[in-house]
Design an enzyme around this catalytic site. Structure first.
Site, short mmCIF file in Angstrom:
data_model
loop_
_atom_site.label_atom_id
_atom_site.label_comp_id
_atom_site.label_asym_id
_atom_site.label_seq_id
_atom_site.Cartn_x
_atom_site.Cartn_y
_atom_site.Cartn_z
N LYS A 150 0.84 -1.20 0.00
CA LYS A 150 0.00 0.00 0.00
C LYS A 150 0.88 1.25 0.00
O LYS A 150 0.63 2.20 -0.75
CB LYS A 150 -0.86 0.06 1.27
CG LYS A 150 -2.05 -0.85 1.32
CD LYS A 150 -2.80 -0.50 2.61
CE LYS A 150 -3.96 -1.36 2.90
NZ LYS A 150 -4.60 -1.02 4.18
N GLU A 186 -6.15 -2.14 16.76
CA GLU A 186 -7.20 -3.13 16.51
C GLU A 186 -8.26 -2.55 15.59
O GLU A 186 -8.84 -1.50 15.88
CB GLU A 186 -7.83 -3.55 17.83
CG GLU A 186 -6.96 -4.55 18.55
CD GLU A 186 -7.76 -5.38 19.52
OE1 GLU A 186 -8.80 -5.94 19.12
OE2 GLU A 186 -7.35 -5.44 20.69
N LYS A 204 -2.64 -0.22 -13.01
CA LYS A 204 -3.52 -0.59 -11.90
C LYS A 204 -4.00 0.69 -11.19
O LYS A 204 -5.20 0.86 -10.96
CB LYS A 204 -2.79 -1.51 -10.90
CG LYS A 204 -3.65 -1.81 -9.67
CD LYS A 204 -2.94 -2.61 -8.58
CE LYS A 204 -3.80 -2.64 -7.31
NZ LYS A 204 -3.15 -3.30 -6.17
N ASP A 260 -7.97 1.96 4.51
CA ASP A 260 -8.58 0.66 4.79
C ASP A 260 -9.26 0.21 3.51
O ASP A 260 -9.97 1.00 2.87
CB ASP A 260 -9.56 0.69 5.96
CG ASP A 260 -9.72 -0.71 6.54
OD1 ASP A 260 -8.77 -1.21 7.19
OD2 ASP A 260 -10.77 -1.34 6.31
N TYR A 281 -5.12 -9.89 -3.31
CA TYR A 281 -6.00 -10.60 -4.24
C TYR A 281 -5.76 -10.22 -5.71
O TYR A 281 -6.52 -10.67 -6.58
CB TYR A 281 -7.47 -10.32 -3.87
CG TYR A 281 -7.85 -10.77 -2.47
CD1 TYR A 281 -8.25 -12.08 -2.22
CD2 TYR A 281 -7.79 -9.88 -1.39
CE1 TYR A 281 -8.61 -12.49 -0.94
CE2 TYR A 281 -8.13 -10.29 -0.11
CZ TYR A 281 -8.54 -11.58 0.11
OH TYR A 281 -8.88 -11.99 1.38
#
Ligand code: ITT
Length: 206
Positions: A15, A45, A183, A74, A162
Site C-alpha cells: 500500500k 485493533e 492498476k 482501509d 487478491y
C-alpha cells in the site's frame, strides 16, 4: 501544494508503495515504520464494521502519535456471491498468521462452495477508504471502488493480495498482470487518491 510530510498509516508495504508513487510529487511521504515513536503503539485493533470505520481508527490512533499529517487506508474485496465477503476481513480471510496465498485459496474455495463458477456469478469489487487526520482529528475522507470479477486461478506476478485473482471490468488481464501505473489509473486506491489530491488543491493545508 507545498512539500509537507505525510505519514501513510499502514504496515502494508505494498500500500505504501502504491500511495507513495502517486503522492511523491506533492508530499514527502513516510510510513508508520519511519517514526520511532510509533513503537510505543500496540497493534491498532481494527474493530469497525466498515472500511470507513477502520480507516478512521487507524488515522486517529496514528495521528495522536506522529506530528505530521496522516493518511490511513482501509481497503478490501467484496464478492457478490459471498454477500460482500471477505470485506473488512480481507487481510485475514484465510486465517492468522495471514498470507495472500491463504487468502486467495480461501476465496477460491468459498466461491466454489457456493457454486459461483461462471464469470456472471463471480462479480466483485475492491473498495478503499482514505482518512486524512492530524493531531487526532479527522480532516477529510475519500473513497474509491473498482468493479470486476474473480477468475478461477491466479494469474500474474505484480501487485499484492487478491490482485492475481481480480480482473477489472472491461479488461482481460488481472491486476497482477498490469503495471502498477495502469492498476493505479483504475484501482479503488487510485480513485480515492485522485479525490485526495483534488481536495488538497482546493483546501491548502497549513
Ligand atoms: P494496514 O491495516 O496496516 O494498512 P492491511 O493489509 O492489514 O494493512 P487492511 O486492513 O486495509 O490493510 O486490509 C486490506 C486487505 O485487502 C489487504 O491485506 C489485501 O488482502 C486486500 N487488498 C486491499 N487492497 C488491495 C489491492 O489493491 N490489491 C489486492 N488486495 C488488496
Amino acid at each position: 501544494m507545498s512539500q509537507k510530510t505525510l505519514c501513510i498509516a499502514t504496515r502494508n508495504q505494498h500500500k505504501t508503495q502504491e500511495i507513495a508513487s502517486v503522492l511523491a510529487a506533492y508530499w514527502v511521504v513516510k510510513c508508520s515504520a519511519d517514526y520511532p515513536e510509533m513503537e510505543q503503539l500496540e497493534d491498532i485493533e481494527e474493530t469497525g464494521d466498515s472500511f470507513q470505520a477502520n480507516a478512521t481508527i487507524k488515522a486517529i490512533a496514528t495521528s495522536q502519535i506522529v506530528p505530521d499529517y496522516v493518511l490511513a487506508d482501509d481497503s478490501g474485496l467484496e464478492c457478490d456471491a459471498l454477500d460482500g465477503a471477505p470485506g473488512v476481513f480481507s487481510a485475514r480471510y484465510g486465517g492468522i498468521p495471514s498470507s495472500a496465498e491463504k487468502n486467495n485459496a480461501k476465496l477460491l474455495q468459498e466461491l466454489a462452495r457456493v457454486g459461483a463458477m461462471t464469470p456472471e456469478q463471480r462479480g466483485a469489487r475492491f473498495r478503499c477508504v482514505l482518512v486524512l487526520a492530524k493531531g487526532g482529528e479527522v480532516l477529510a475522507t475519500f473513497d474509491g471502488a473498482c468493479e470486476g470479477k474473480i477468475i478461477l486461478e491466479p494469474r500474474g506476478l505484480h501487485g499484492f493480495g487478491y490482485d492475481p485473482l481480480f480482473v477489472p471490468r472491461t479488461y482481460t488481464r488481472t491486476f497482477a498482470q498490469l503495471t502498477e501505473k495502469t492498476k493505479t489509473s483504475l484501482s479503488h486506491r487510485g480513485l480515492a487518491l485522485k479525490k485526495f489530491i483534488e481536495w488538497c488543491q482546493a483546501n491548502p493545508l497549513e
